[in-house]
Every structure is written in structure tokens, then in C-alpha cells.
Scaffold this motif. Structure first.
Motif, mmCIF file in Angstrom:
data_model
loop_
_atom_site.group_PDB
_atom_site.id
_atom_site.type_symbol
_atom_site.label_atom_id
_atom_site.label_comp_id
_atom_site.label_asym_id
_atom_site.label_seq_id
_atom_site.Cartn_x
_atom_site.Cartn_y
_atom_site.Cartn_z
ATOM 1 N N GLY A 56 0.813 -1.212 0.000
ATOM 2 C CA GLY A 56 0.000 0.000 0.000
ATOM 3 C C GLY A 56 0.848 1.264 0.000
ATOM 4 N N ARG A 240 -4.573 7.283 2.310
ATOM 5 C CA ARG A 240 -4.267 6.244 1.324
ATOM 6 C C ARG A 240 -4.237 6.833 -0.077
ATOM 7 N NH1 ARG A 240 -4.845 0.516 0.771
ATOM 8 N NH2 ARG A 240 -3.574 0.033 -1.047
ATOM 9 N N LEU A 242 -4.575 6.028 -3.971
ATOM 10 C CA LEU A 242 -5.032 5.061 -4.962
ATOM 11 C C LEU A 242 -4.939 5.703 -6.340
ATOM 12 C CD1 LEU A 242 -8.153 3.338 -3.354
ATOM 13 C CD2 LEU A 242 -5.941 2.332 -3.839
ATOM 14 N N ASP A 244 -5.887 4.861 -9.243
ATOM 15 C CA ASP A 244 -7.051 4.800 -10.127
ATOM 16 C C ASP A 244 -8.274 5.493 -9.538
ATOM 17 O OD1 ASP A 244 -7.706 3.093 -8.113
ATOM 18 O OD2 ASP A 244 -7.887 1.297 -9.362
ATOM 19 N N ARG A 246 -10.066 4.715 -6.928
ATOM 20 C CA ARG A 246 -11.057 3.879 -6.254
ATOM 21 C C ARG A 246 -11.153 4.256 -4.777
ATOM 22 N NH1 ARG A 246 -9.460 -1.153 -5.654
ATOM 23 N NH2 ARG A 246 -7.357 -0.779 -6.424
ATOM 24 N N ILE A 248 -11.562 3.653 -0.772
ATOM 25 C CA ILE A 248 -11.118 2.587 0.120
ATOM 26 C C ILE A 248 -11.602 2.914 1.523
ATOM 27 C CG2 ILE A 248 -8.877 3.694 0.523
ATOM 28 C CD1 ILE A 248 -7.697 0.863 0.750
ATOM 29 N N THR A 253 -7.736 0.921 5.228
ATOM 30 C CA THR A 253 -6.580 1.818 5.283
ATOM 31 C C THR A 253 -5.681 1.460 6.455
ATOM 32 O OG1 THR A 253 -7.765 3.648 4.230
ATOM 33 C CG2 THR A 253 -5.848 4.211 5.569
#
Length: 456
Positions: A56, A240, A242, A244, A246, A248, A253
Motif C-alpha cells: 500500500g 491512502r 489510490l 485509479d 477507487r 477505500i 486503510t
């Protein structure tokens, strides 16, 4: 407050490891094997890859993916050594003590399968080097050594010493590779077409529904509510990222932060949340609980582990009855149509050992499928399935399940270490009937039996 567990991550045997004790625990002593006319027929291993870099990406993190060799999710040097040590233990038990495998690698005996990720492919290779170390590779004779010269080598115009090369290759027993390093093929399958090891990533709406059901379970909600403050605090410290876009959940997280912390600690780096002891413990705990609540969810595990264990039922039954042509044909067909297993069919008659290098997700639902799940599998965890011939058993055979070098005592086998093969196969096939994968995701699973499994 739920108890916080501290599962050791990524330890590997040190100089205090007692291979004799491990062999006795896992297999019974070699003397016991001889005395009771027992014979090991087939060995299957499923493992989790070794220690890796972080997966991550978070804002403000101390050790982002680009700071690790290979980037995100790659096997580290520690992870390589972990699986090398696992391989050394396997060599001690199954080659030196039980004399089950040959001293040197033989493709007709050993089949190695991994997922498509570099960390599992590298783990498999590292472990194989422990089983078959330097000095056990292929050698050339004086005749075929000369044939090893590259076509057109004379066109290199003095860039290499051809005379010296010819002299070296003219000797008998010249190592094919320096130091007689062995080489091994590791077979794989695309991520979204791997029902054997990655059923949870198949392109099937039913799989997505099972995962969503697990995330909406009362247990999942309980942990989300109980640790609501810690979850929000973690998300504030490390938002977090991301790529793309998306969304979460905050739970995922903080659980992801916990996973990263384990990677950093295993690699000797300053971890995320350093200086936040309570939050660190909660993050690591939720990382494990998420594995249990989602991938270890009984309904999800029954679906995701079904194809693998249905395959094992066919293979174990065939190995136990080598003279039954129908069983051999079924096993051969199973391997031939399964992604990543086609080449195993070519050696089916002589195969002794299958290694499957996978992930904590895979091991979690496999262990739950066997009803032997207790906690998230640490790095380099191993699950062995041993098929033994034993005239004292009613069916003439039994199976041992060994997780991280300790035998599993499973309730459906009355907590016996040695479980009769008939009972094992019955259990696997009864579970497969509960939620047949070929009906839920007909386009994603190979057709093994066009109608029903033939009676043999």
C-alpha cells in the motif's frame, strides 16, 4: 476490548533448529516408518511467499515502494533467505531422512507452481535452491560439452577466448552452469484465470458478492465500530493513495498500514506509526483480523478453496491406486485442463512432490476450508499434505496435514494426526457439493466431469 495478538512475522530457523525433531514431529521417525511398513507416496506443499516490500502507498510514509529493491510487493533478501531455509528443512526431512526425493532435482519427480507475482516466483526459486543446493545441477560430458558452443561463436572476432572455452568444455563432468548451480522451471497462470491458487481474483460476479458479504458481516462491522477512533486516526496520519481513484474504507486503510509495518519491521526499517505504540498494535491486529474476516470467512473459503481440494482428492486417490487406469485418467485430465498444471500431466506417473507458492490470502482460505484456520499466515508459512501408505489403516492409506511444522488435528477427522484417505476424500468432495464452483462461475472453472464424476 478484543485481545491484541502479536503473530511473529517472517522468522526463519536459526542454528538451534533440530531437523531430527522436525522430522519426528512432522512424519514420525524414520525407524517408525520402517517398523510399520509405512511408505510416503505423495507430498504437496502450499506456502506463503517470504518477506516482501510494502504494497500500500500512503502519503507521508517513511518507506515508499520506490525505496525498496524492485519496488512494491517484491520479495526482499530476508524473504529469499526464509524460503531457502524452508528448502533446507525439506531436504533434511524428505531427502536425507526419509529418502523420498532424489538427491538432485529431477523434473519427473518435482513440479513447482506459483502465482503470477514476482514474490511467489522468487520464493519458489529460493526454496528450490535450499532443497537442491549448488553442486546438484546438470553436468556435461566431453561430447555434449562441445555442442554447447554457441552457433556462430566464431563471428565474435576475438571478443572471447574460444580455445580456452573449447578446452573447458572438452572435459567430462563439466558443470552446465558455474558451481553446478541447478535450474528449475516454475509454472504459473494469469491472475484472473487461476482457479487453483487465486480463485478470489476470478472475473466472476459471485466472487465479488462473497467478498462483499464478508465485509458486511456482523463481525466485520463489530471491529469497524470498536476501533472507529483508531481507524480514523490512522487515516488522518497516512491518507491512502489510490492511483485509479477507487474509494477505500478507513478499516482497510489502517489494516493496510498494519501490513506495511510488518514488512518494514521484518526488513529492519523504521516503520509507519513509529512512536504511536497503541495505534501500531491496533493496525497490525486489524491487518490479521481482515484476513480472517474476509478470506477466512467460511462461505468465501468454501468457494475459493474448492477447486484446489477437489483436485487434491483426484490426485491423492490416483496416487493411492496406481494400477487403477480410470483414476489415472481422471488425474491426468484434471491436470491437463487446469491452468498452470498442464506440464504436470506429462510427468504424472512419476511425480512425487508438488510445491505451490502463493499468498496469505490463499493459505487463509485453504486453512479455513480444512477447518484449521487460527490466524493470518506469517511470511514463509507452509502447509504440507502428505499421502502415506499404511497397511494398518482400514483404507490402506492416510493423510497428514502439517502447518508450519506442526501436525494439524482437525475436528472432522476426530482430531487424529493421521486421517484415513477415505475420510479425507469424502470430506473434500462433500464440501464441493455445498456450493459447486462450476455452477456459480461456469466460465472460470475448467470442466472436469462433463456430467457427474464417474464411479471407479
Amino acid at each position: 476490548m478484543p485481545e491484541l495478538s502479536a503473530t511473529p512475522q517472517g522468522t526463519f530457523p536459526d542454528s538451534s533448529f533440530d531437523a531430527d525433531a522436525a522430522a519426528a514431529t512432522a512424519n514420525g521417525s524414520t525407524a517408525d516408518v520402517r517398523r510399520n511398513n509405512r511408505r510416503l507416496l505423495f507430498l504437496v506443499e502450499v506456502n506463503r511467499h517470504g518477506a516482501r516490500s510494502v504494497l500500500g502507498e500512503y502519503e507521508n510514509m517513511e518507506n515508499p515502494g520506490h525505496s525498496w529493491p524492485g519496488g512494491k510487493g517484491w520479495l526482499t533478501a530476508v524473504g529469499q533467505r526464509q524460503h531457502y531455509e524452508v528448502g533446507r528443512i525439506i531436504r533434511e526431512i524428505y531427502i536425507k531422512q526419509l529418502h523420498f526425493l532424489s538427491e538432485s532435482y529431477k523434473p519427473e519427480e518435482v513440479y513447482v507452481r506459483a502465482t503470477e507475482k514476482p514474490r511467489t516466483l522468487m520464493s519458489a526459486q529460493s526454496q528450490m535452491y535450499g532443497i537442491f543446493p549448488n553442486g546438484h545441477g546438470s553436468k556435461l560430458s566431453a561430447v555434449n560439452g562441445r555442442r554447447a558452443l554457441l552457433v556462430g561463436v566464431e563471428n565474435l572476432n576475438g571478443k572471447i577466448d574460444i580455445d580456452a572455452l573449447e578446452e573447458e568444455l572438452a572435459k567430462d563432468d563439466t558443470c552446465a552452469l558455474p558451481g553446478c548451480v541447478p535450474s528449475f522451471p516454475v509454472f504459473s497462470a494469469p491472475r484472473h484465470h487461476d482457479p487453483m491458487l487465486r480463485a478470489h481474483t476470478l472475473d466472476c460476479a459471485y466472487v465479488d458478492g462473497l467478498m462483499e458479504m464478508a465485509r458486511e458481516s456482523p463481525e466485520y462491522k463489530h471491529y469497524t465500530d470498536f476501533y472507529a477512533k483508531e481507524i480514523q486516526d490512522g487515516a488522518k496520519l497516512y491518507p491512502r493513495i489510490l492511483p485509479d481513484g477507487r474509494p477505500i474504507s478507513p478499516f482497510r486503510t489502517l489494516a493496510g498500514i498494519g501490513s506495511n509495518i510488518k514488512c518494514e519491521e521484518t526488513d529492519g526499517r523504521t516503520p509507519m506509526l513509529s512512536g504511536h505504540k497503541h495505534l501500531t498494535n491496533v493496525a497490525k491486529y486489524l491487518s490479521e483480523m481482515r484476513m480472517s474476516l474476509v478470506y477466512g470467512h467460511p462461505a468465501f473459503a468454501n468457494f475459493a478453496g474448492q477447486y484446489f481440494f477437489s483436485s487434491m482428492a483426484d490426485l491423492f486417490e490416483a496416487k493411492a491406486h496406481p494400477d487403477n487406469d480410470k483414476l489415472q485418467d481422471l488425474a491426468y485430465h484434471r491436470l491437463k485442463v487446469t491452468p498452470g498444471m498442464t506440464s504436470a500431466a506429462d510427468f504424472w506417473g512419476t511425480l512425487k512432490f508438488m510445491m505451490f507458492a502463493a499468498h496469505d490470502t490463499t493459505l487463509s482460505y485453504f486453512l479455513r476450508y480444512l477447518e484449521g484456520f487460527s490466524h493470518a499466515p506469517p511470511f514463509a508459512s507452509t502447509l504440507f499434505l502428505e499421502l502415506w501408505e499404511d497397511p494398518r489403516q482400514p483404507s490402506g492409506h492416510f493423510v497428514k496435514f502439517i502447518y508450519n511444522w506442526k501436525p494439524l488435528k482437525l475436528n472432522w477427522c476426530d482430531y487424529h494426526v493421521e486421517c484415513g484417505l477415505d475420510r479425507v476424500i469424502q470430506y473434500w468432495r462433500e464440501k464441493a457439493k455445498m456450493d459447486p464452483v462450476e455452477k456459480r462461475c461456469p466460465d472460470e472453472f475448467p470442466v472436469i466431469y462433463p456430467q457427474e464424476r464417474p464411479m471407479v
